[in-house]
Design a protein around this motif. Structure first.
Motif, PDB file in Angstrom:
ATOM      1  N   GLY A 269      -6.483 -15.942 -11.485  1.00 10.32           N
ATOM      2  CA  GLY A 269      -5.140 -15.967 -10.605  1.00 10.32           C
ATOM      3  C   GLY A 269      -5.203 -16.458  -9.277  1.00 10.32           C
ATOM      4  N   PRO A 270      -4.160 -16.863  -8.572  1.00 10.88           N
ATOM      5  CA  PRO A 270      -4.380 -17.074  -7.231  1.00 10.88           C
ATOM      6  C   PRO A 270      -5.089 -15.945  -6.274  1.00 10.88           C
ATOM      7  N   ASP A 271      -5.541 -16.228  -5.259  1.00  7.65           N
ATOM      8  CA  ASP A 271      -6.026 -15.214  -4.348  1.00  7.65           C
ATOM      9  C   ASP A 271      -4.949 -14.449  -3.638  1.00  7.65           C
ATOM     10  N   TRP A 272      -4.013 -15.177  -3.270  1.00  7.58           N
ATOM     11  CA  TRP A 272      -2.869 -14.910  -2.568  1.00  7.58           C
ATOM     12  C   TRP A 272      -2.169 -13.572  -3.534  1.00  7.58           C
ATOM     13  N   LEU A 273      -2.121 -13.556  -4.679  1.00  3.67           N
ATOM     14  CA  LEU A 273      -1.043 -12.744  -5.318  1.00  3.67           C
ATOM     15  C   LEU A 273      -1.357 -11.268  -5.198  1.00  3.67           C
ATOM     16  N   PRO A 274      -2.549 -10.837  -5.459  1.00  3.05           N
ATOM     17  CA  PRO A 274      -2.546  -9.235  -5.248  1.00  3.05           C
ATOM     18  C   PRO A 274      -1.920  -8.682  -4.204  1.00  3.05           C
ATOM     19  N   GLY A 275      -2.155  -9.058  -3.119  1.00  6.69           N
ATOM     20  CA  GLY A 275      -1.405  -8.742  -1.688  1.00  6.69           C
ATOM     21  C   GLY A 275       0.097  -8.456  -1.909  1.00  6.69           C
ATOM     22  N   PRO A 276       1.006  -9.328  -2.365  1.00  9.77           N
ATOM     23  CA  PRO A 276       2.449  -9.213  -2.474  1.00  9.77           C
ATOM     24  C   PRO A 276       2.594  -8.361  -3.685  1.00  9.77           C
ATOM     25  N   LEU A 277       1.982  -8.379  -4.634  1.00  4.77           N
ATOM     26  CA  LEU A 277       2.236  -7.366  -5.719  1.00  4.77           C
ATOM     27  C   LEU A 277       2.195  -5.764  -5.299  1.00  4.77           C
ATOM     28  N   LEU A 278       0.877  -5.388  -4.674  1.00  2.00           N
ATOM     29  CA  LEU A 278       0.974  -4.326  -4.059  1.00  2.00           C
ATOM     30  C   LEU A 278       2.010  -3.938  -2.959  1.00  2.00           C
ATOM     31  N   ALA A 279       2.359  -5.060  -2.394  1.00  2.00           N
ATOM     32  CA  ALA A 279       3.340  -4.611  -1.254  1.00  2.00           C
ATOM     33  C   ALA A 279       4.870  -4.459  -2.196  1.00  2.00           C
ATOM     34  N   MET A 280       5.032  -5.168  -3.218  1.00  2.00           N
ATOM     35  CA  MET A 280       6.305  -4.757  -4.024  1.00  2.00           C
ATOM     36  C   MET A 280       6.086  -3.451  -4.557  1.00  2.00           C
ATOM     37  N   ASN A 281       4.970  -2.950  -4.839  1.00  2.00           N
ATOM     38  CA  ASN A 281       4.880  -1.638  -5.529  1.00  2.00           C
ATOM     39  C   ASN A 281       5.124  -0.504  -4.415  1.00  2.00           C
ATOM     40  N   THR A 282       4.684  -0.712  -2.995  1.00  2.00           N
ATOM     41  CA  THR A 282       4.884   0.154  -2.094  1.00  2.00           C
ATOM     42  C   THR A 282       6.376   0.141  -1.565  1.00  2.00           C
ATOM     43  N   LEU A 283       6.977  -1.063  -1.639  1.00  2.00           N
ATOM     44  CA  LEU A 283       8.422  -1.035  -1.361  1.00  2.00           C
ATOM     45  C   LEU A 283       9.328  -0.263  -2.144  1.00  2.00           C
ATOM     46  N   LEU A 284       9.270  -0.506  -3.656  1.00  2.00           N
ATOM     47  CA  LEU A 284       9.854  -0.001  -4.684  1.00  2.00           C
ATOM     48  C   LEU A 284       9.572   1.497  -4.302  1.00  2.00           C
ATOM     49  N   LEU A 285       8.354   2.225  -4.420  1.00  2.00           N
ATOM     50  CA  LEU A 285       8.305   3.411  -4.222  1.00  2.00           C
ATOM     51  C   LEU A 285       8.991   4.055  -3.027  1.00  2.00           C
ATOM     52  N   ALA A 286       8.824   3.179  -2.075  1.00  2.00           N
ATOM     53  CA  ALA A 286       9.663   3.655  -0.662  1.00  2.00           C
ATOM     54  C   ALA A 286      11.169   3.666  -0.662  1.00  2.00           C
ATOM     55  N   THR A 287      11.854   2.873  -1.638  1.00  2.00           N
ATOM     56  CA  THR A 287      13.294   2.776  -1.597  1.00  2.00           C
ATOM     57  C   THR A 287      13.901   3.353  -3.059  1.00  2.00           C
ATOM     58  N   CYS A 288      13.176   3.438  -4.117  1.00  2.00           N
ATOM     59  CA  CYS A 288      13.668   3.666  -5.280  1.00  2.00           C
ATOM     60  C   CYS A 288      13.482   4.929  -6.092  1.00  2.00           C
ATOM     61  N   THR A 289      12.543   5.806  -5.520  1.00  2.00           N
ATOM     62  CA  THR A 289      11.907   6.924  -6.279  1.00  2.00           C
ATOM     63  C   THR A 289      13.205   8.005  -6.519  1.00  2.00           C
ATOM     64  N   ALA A 290      13.877   8.375  -5.272  1.00  2.00           N
ATOM     65  CA  ALA A 290      15.033   9.134  -5.266  1.00  2.00           C
ATOM     66  C   ALA A 290      15.990   9.103  -6.455  1.00  2.00           C
ATOM     67  N   GLY A 291      16.491   7.694  -6.241  1.00  2.00           N
ATOM     68  CA  GLY A 291      17.313   7.215  -7.412  1.00  2.00           C
ATOM     69  C   GLY A 291      16.976   7.578  -8.954  1.00  2.00           C
ATOM     70  N   VAL A 292      15.574   6.992  -9.116  1.00  2.00           N
ATOM     71  CA  VAL A 292      15.034   7.002 -10.368  1.00  2.00           C
ATOM     72  C   VAL A 292      14.870   8.548 -10.819  1.00  2.00           C
ATOM     73  N   THR A 293      14.468   9.272  -9.667  1.00  2.00           N
ATOM     74  CA  THR A 293      14.091  10.775 -10.086  1.00  2.00           C
ATOM     75  C   THR A 293      15.420  11.447 -10.583  1.00  2.00           C
ATOM     76  N   ARG A 294      16.651  11.112  -9.846  1.00  2.00           N
ATOM     77  CA  ARG A 294      18.020  11.774 -10.129  1.00  2.00           C
ATOM     78  C   ARG A 294      18.408  11.256 -11.527  1.00  2.00           C
ATOM     79  N   PHE A 295      18.319  10.126 -11.852  1.00  2.00           N
ATOM     80  CA  PHE A 295      18.594   9.588 -13.103  1.00  2.00           C
ATOM     81  C   PHE A 295      17.833  10.183 -14.335  1.00  2.00           C
TER      82      PHE A 295
END
Length: 443
Positions: A269-295
């Motif tokens: 795959g492209p060399d640039w891809l892992p960085g954005p994928l890991l950033a997306m993981n961090t962003l989701l964890l930082a914004t959605c964990t409480a809502g998922v936990t409540r659900f």
């Protein structure tokens, strides 16, 4: 006036003030994030030691701190977690200040030893502090409103662990982004500035804990009977929980470890891809964990939530292995979906596991139990790199097969273990539409 702060650090309605502990966690995570991008780079710059030598020295020195949680747990049980947490943060800050004086092997070992010691002290005590804050909030809510009993009693620990987890992700991610931007300027002064910033962040976090985090009731060890390590060694269900969570922690640590190499070398795959994928993981964890936990917590127990997380990790491993069959045109959206699956498992597992570990620990030995629980993460962090390296060197699909089987095993073990752990307050039982309201920790 409603919500006015009282002399004991509570707001008179919702238990202890949340913001001081959340601020301390955020600043601490910021300090960690600032340092991570330059961890080895800094020592390469300021010493004449080779990369292999640096790696061995850091690994061996860090391993020397593995027994620390056993001592820290007893201190927490005896004196409470608040000052122990602050001590861990202060030691980390002091260790980073020592980094500025590193010039060779001996000074490197001394600095890493102090910072690693602080790290162990912090992680061996902070979860007890979070659990005590959650208990104080739940007790206050139960004493002021009938509705507060259900909301706080069922969700207090889960909510606190979800919120602190989100803040850690946000602080760590923000610090890493800032450090990455600053490191574009290749200068020794820049490196030293980031190290100093990390040190100050840890010291500020310690001050916030000491000066602003309110004291909460902490049950002392009982005067008679087994407690502490003796109680833990006799508590087979809790030891089984630690073992099962080591399996899950191995799954949780695999994304950052495996994704870059697998995407680039395993999937071409492209060399640039892992960085954005890991950033997306961090962003989701930082914004959605409480809502998922409540659900999730409105629908199943913590143990079953952890089993569901294991199932999601099985799906993640299967999809990661199937990525070799995906065309290059569809690889990017496919891997986005794969990482979302992994992240959902993390969001379900993290708060549920920490809350279950805290709830299943006897009140007078909570510090010892939760310090021992940290060995599940320590063990996973030791095993994961060698496991991935050994399996990936044999075949690019072997890591996914192994981790998928481990995740399935963890899910099965968690379901079998549930009935041996203390029952939860607000355990949901769908049969006949009955919802049991039992005290958390009741047999």
């Amino acid at each position: 006036m409603a919500g006015a702060a009282t002399s004991d650090g509570t707001d008179g309605r919702t238990g202890p003030r949340r913001w001081p502990l959340l601020v301390a966690v955020a600043v601490d995570a910021l300090g960690t994030g600032l340092y991570l991008p330059l961890s080895l780079l800094y020592f390469v710059k300021v010493t004449d030691l080779g990369l292999a030598t640096l790696g061995v020295l850091i690994s061996v020195t860090t391993a020397l701190t593995l027994p620390v949680p056993l001592v820290v747990g007893r201190l927490v049980d005896r004196f409470g977690p608040r000052l122990v947490v602050a001590c861990g943060q202060a030691l980390q800050g002091l260790g980073f200040l020592f980094y500025l004086a590193v010039s060779g092997a001996s000074s490197l070992v001394a600095a890493v030893l102090v910072s690693s010691l602080g790290l162990r002290v912090y992680w061996s005590s902070v979860f007890t502090l979070v659990a005590d804050q959650a208990d104080a909030e739940a007790t206050s809510a139960e004493g002021t409103s009938a509705e507060g009993t259900s909301a706080a009693g069922v969700d207090a620990k889960d909510h606190w662990f979800a919120r602190t987890g989100m803040i850690r992700e946000a602080g760590g991610g923000g610090g890493a982004l800032l450090a990455g931007a600053v490191l574009a300027v290749d200068s020794a002064r820049v490196y030293e500035g980031l190290i100093l910033g990390s040190a100050l962040a840890f010291l500020v976090a310690a001050l916030v804990v000491v000066l602003a985090v309110p004291s909460t009731p902490h049950a002392p060890p009982p005067a008679q009977g087994h407690f502490g390590h003796r109680a833990l060694l006799r508590d087979r269900p809790y030891l089984a929980l630690i073992g099962t969570c080591t399996i899950f922690a191995l799954c949780s640590s695999f994304l950052a470890l495996s994704l870059p190499l697998y995407v680039v070398d395993g999937l071409s795959g492209p060399d640039w891809l892992p960085g954005p994928l890991l950033a997306m993981n961090t962003l989701l964890l930082a914004t959605c964990t409480a809502g998922v936990t409540r659900f999730v917590r409105r629908r199943c127990t913590r143990a079953r939530a952890m089993a569901w997380a294991g199932g999601l990790w099985v799906l993640w491993c299967a999809a990661s292995a199937a990525a070799v069959l995906v065309s290059s045109r569809m690889l990017v959206p496919f891997l986005v979906a794969v990482v979302v699956c992994y992240t959902t498992a993390e969001m379900v597992y993290g708060p549920a596991s920490n809350a279950l570990a805290a709830a299943a620990a006897p009140a007078g030995s909570r510090g010892t139990y939760l310090a021992a629980f940290q060995y599940s993460f320590a063990g996973a962090n030791i095993i994961a790199p060698s496991l991935f390296g050994l399996l990936f060197s044999q075949n690019r699909l072997f890591p996914w097969l192994a981790v998928g089987l481990l995740a399935a095993l963890g899910a099965v073990l968690m379901l079998r273990l549930e009935h041996r752990l203390p029952r939860e307050r607000g355990t949901v039982r769908h049969k006949a539409g009955i919802r049991d309201e039992v005290p958390e920790g009741a047999p």
